[in-house]
Write a protein that holds these residues in place. Structure first.
Motif, PDB file in Angstrom:
ATOM      1  N   ALA A  27       0.834  -1.203   0.000  1.00 14.77           N
ATOM      2  CA  ALA A  27       0.000   0.000   0.000  1.00 14.77           C
ATOM      3  C   ALA A  27       0.870   1.254   0.000  1.00 14.77           C
ATOM      4  CB  ALA A  27      -0.928   0.005   1.207  1.00 14.77           C
ATOM      5  N   ARG A  28       1.947   1.244   0.780  1.00 13.06           N
ATOM      6  CA  ARG A  28       2.844   2.399   0.845  1.00 13.06           C
ATOM      7  C   ARG A  28       3.532   2.640  -0.501  1.00 13.06           C
ATOM      8  NH1 ARG A  28       3.929   7.267   1.981  1.00 13.06           N
ATOM      9  NH2 ARG A  28       6.063   7.720   2.544  1.00 13.06           N
ATOM     10  N   GLU A  29       3.969   1.567  -1.160  1.00  9.65           N
ATOM     11  CA  GLU A  29       4.605   1.699  -2.477  1.00  9.65           C
ATOM     12  C   GLU A  29       3.628   2.273  -3.511  1.00  9.65           C
ATOM     13  OE1 GLU A  29       6.190  -2.119  -3.473  1.00  9.65           O
ATOM     14  OE2 GLU A  29       7.948  -1.871  -2.192  1.00  9.65           O
ATOM     15  N   SER A  30       2.394   1.777  -3.499  1.00 12.06           N
ATOM     16  CA  SER A  30       1.405   2.286  -4.454  1.00 12.06           C
ATOM     17  C   SER A  30       1.068   3.746  -4.149  1.00 12.06           C
ATOM     18  CB  SER A  30       0.136   1.436  -4.447  1.00 12.06           C
ATOM     19  OG  SER A  30      -0.520   1.541  -3.207  1.00 12.06           O
ATOM     20  N   GLU A  31       1.052   4.103  -2.858  1.00 12.42           N
ATOM     21  CA  GLU A  31       0.805   5.493  -2.471  1.00 12.42           C
ATOM     22  C   GLU A  31       1.923   6.403  -2.972  1.00 12.42           C
ATOM     23  OE1 GLU A  31       0.772   8.026   1.661  1.00 12.42           O
ATOM     24  OE2 GLU A  31      -0.063   5.999   1.709  1.00 12.42           O
ATOM     25  N   LYS A  32       3.157   5.940  -2.845  1.00  9.25           N
ATOM     26  CA  LYS A  32       4.306   6.737  -3.310  1.00  9.25           C
ATOM     27  C   LYS A  32       4.253   6.943  -4.821  1.00  9.25           C
ATOM     28  CE  LYS A  32       7.804   5.760   0.181  1.00  9.25           C
ATOM     29  NZ  LYS A  32       9.120   5.149   0.421  1.00  9.25           N
ATOM     30  N   THR A  33       3.944   5.884  -5.573  1.00  9.90           N
ATOM     31  CA  THR A  33       3.901   6.010  -7.032  1.00  9.90           C
ATOM     32  C   THR A  33       2.775   6.934  -7.477  1.00  9.90           C
ATOM     33  OG1 THR A  33       2.586   3.990  -7.217  1.00  9.90           O
ATOM     34  CG2 THR A  33       4.961   3.765  -7.480  1.00  9.90           C
ATOM     35  N   SER A  34       1.604   6.813  -6.830  1.00  5.08           N
ATOM     36  CA  SER A  34       0.491   7.685  -7.210  1.00  5.08           C
ATOM     37  C   SER A  34       0.789   9.138  -6.857  1.00  5.08           C
ATOM     38  CB  SER A  34      -0.808   7.229  -6.541  1.00  5.08           C
ATOM     39  OG  SER A  34      -0.724   7.383  -5.140  1.00  5.08           O
ATOM     40  N   GLU A  86       2.000  15.254 -13.056  1.00  5.11           N
ATOM     41  CA  GLU A  86       0.875  15.786 -13.819  1.00  5.11           C
ATOM     42  C   GLU A  86       0.654  17.262 -13.503  1.00  5.11           C
ATOM     43  OE1 GLU A  86      -2.451  13.266 -12.929  1.00  5.11           O
ATOM     44  OE2 GLU A  86      -1.675  11.614 -14.121  1.00  5.11           O
ATOM     45  N   GLU A  87       0.751  17.622 -12.214  1.00  2.00           N
ATOM     46  CA  GLU A  87       0.584  19.025 -11.821  1.00  2.00           C
ATOM     47  C   GLU A  87       1.657  19.895 -12.472  1.00  2.00           C
ATOM     48  OE1 GLU A  87       0.572  19.379  -7.582  1.00  2.00           O
ATOM     49  OE2 GLU A  87      -1.242  18.199  -7.347  1.00  2.00           O
TER      50      GLU A  87
END
Length: 104
Positions: free
Chosen positions: A28-35, A42-43
């Motif tokens: 979950a932490r890895e996916s949070e970092k990538t997102s 994008e910003e």
């Protein structure tokens, strides 16, 4: 007495041909970092695109202003400001930021 550490358990699983799974928290932490990284990218891309559009609009406005001052079709036909008339018109220059130095 054998101490069962995570390294020991990992080695045992590897010997049996089983794989050591990552914890759900780690995934979950890895996916949070990538997102989060993708969101920042994008910003940044949106900000750059907006800045580019603003610069293009500003440039097109300056080009239109120049075209009003010197109408190329009129100049080619000989009907337009003469060189003396063009020189007599004041030229707008951007004001310098900060304090001006006095000449001695």
């Amino acid at each position: 007495k054998i101490v069962r550490t995570s390294a020991f358990e990992k080695q045992k699983r590897h010997e049996k041909g089983q794989e050591w799974r990552k914890s759900q928290w780690k995934q979950a932490r890895e996916s949070e970092k990538t997102s989060k990284a993708q969101g920042k990218a994008e910003e940044k891309a949106d900000a750059m695109e907006t800045d580019d559009q603003h610069q293009k609009e500003e440039l097109s406005g300056k080009v239109e202003e120049a075209m009003k001052f010197f109408n190329l079709a009129d100049l080619a036909a000989g009907a337009g400001p003469t060189l003396e008339e063009a020189k007599s018109k004041p030229v707008r220059t951007p004001k310098a930021k900060g304090k001006a130095k006095k000449k001695s």
